[in-house]
Scaffold this active site. Structure first.
Site: not given
Ligand code: 8YV
Length: 328
Positions: A158, A240, A269, A287
């Site tokens: 990412i 995070r 959160e 999120h």
């Molecule tokens: C999710 C995320 O929406 O993929 C991840 O690590 O943080 C998000 O894409 C979230 O964790 C729900 O599982």
């Protein structure tokens, strides 16, 4: 032979639950309540596998209570909700959903950084509140994005996708800090410079945090780190909660130690630190960085494919701990 039983711990696309039902006895949480650890444990009685999201925690005590559990499949790329060591020790497969969300999350990270720098949320609130009575030369002025220095903390998939947007689309100078340096072949097209964390903090105009959360990255950005940043700089976190000390960030924003922040993730959160709710120079989103229709469907499909493969003796597409394969 009876079908294995699985739990789908959160509401998910009905087509995905139907796909799982072709292979398993599915107990699904269509009410979409967030299970307490005790409720999750009660639901896992007799289950061979579990489809989870970031809101379910899988730890050693839960695994010990359910020795029949063979696979936990996360609908997320981050897996700090899973104690992978505990899974390894018990031969439980853990899977995540890398790649399918990279570009969508990068789009959002870039958008949040731009909204933060160009004060989009703050100025929209001003307009809605009926406060716009005249144009002024300094109304909501802020830093530029194009040509500025983009600092990326955590240069994984990412991070690199955000760097591409900055370097190739906006002529930004890219610097990054990561556990390890990228290959020159990845750095060169982005003109990306590998620097120390301290240099990144000191020199970035727009810092974007995309590193995984672990005990080691807890409060990687606290008061001391924020103090190194330029007063004109922005900070964006799409990784995070817990990587940034939210109380220290709120104080730095209030004191204008940095110009602004954009946060999609929070410590504890869905609770948000109350001080963040009262500072104007922060953009707050719940999120949603991976929340495009196609990507959420891709994540759910991949988590389902992992669960089906794990419990039917096939090789799951994206295991976190492939060393536990083949499963009992
Ligand atoms: C999710 C995320 O929406 O993929 C991840 O690590 O943080 C998000 O894409 C979230 O964790 C729900 O599982």
């Amino acid at each position: 032979m009876p079908k294995p039983a699985v739990l789908v711990a959160r509401a998910v696309f009905p087509e995905v639950t139907a796909r799982l039902a072709a292979h398993f006895e599915v107990e699904s949480n269509s009410a979409d309540t967030i299970f307490t650890p005790a409720e999750l444990s009660a639901k896992l009685v007799g289950k061979a596998g579990c489809f989870i999201t970031g809101s379910e925690r899988i730890d050693a005590a839960l695994l010990d209570a359910h020795p029949q559990l063979r696979a936990v499949c996360n609908m997320a790329v981050g897996y700090n909700n899973i104690d992978v060591e505990a899974c390894n020790a018990r031969g439980v497969l853990a899977t995540n959903t890398p790649d399918v969300l990279t570009e969508t999350t990068a789009d959002f990270g870039f958008a949040l950084m731009m909204a933060t720098a160009r004060r989009i949320a703050e100025s929209e609130h001003f307009l809605r509140a009926g406060q716009w009575t005249k144009w002024a030369y300094d109304m909501f002025i802020g830093p530029d994005v194009h040509g500025a220095t983009l600092g990326i903390l955590g240069m994984g998939r990412i991070g690199q996708a955000i760097a591409r947007r900055g370097a190739l689309g906006f002529g930004m100078k890219v610097m990054y800090h990561n556990r390890s340096r990228l290959d020159a072949a990845l750095e060169a097209p982005l003109g990306a410079r590998y620097v120390s964390k301290e240099q990144l903090l000191r020199e970035a105009d727009h810092l974007v945090i995309v590193m995984p959360y672990s005990a080691a990255s807890h409060h990687a950005i606290g008061a001391a780190e924020l103090a190194l940043m330029k007063p004109s700089a922005t900070l964006t976190n799409v990784a995070r909660g817990g990587i940034v000390d939210d109380a220290a960030l709120a104080q730095a924003l209030r004191d204008r130690r940095i110009a602004a922040a954009g946060l999609d993730v929070f410590e504890g959160e869905p609770k948000v630190h109350p001080d963040l709710l009262t500072v104007p120079n922060v953009v707050l989103t719940p999120h949603i960085a991976s929340a495009s229709v196609a990507t959420r469907r891709g994540m759910a499909d991949l988590a389902a494919a992992n669960l089906i493969a794990a419990l039917t003796g096939a090789v799951p597409p994206t295991p976190i701990n492939p060393q536990v394969l083949p499963l009992k």
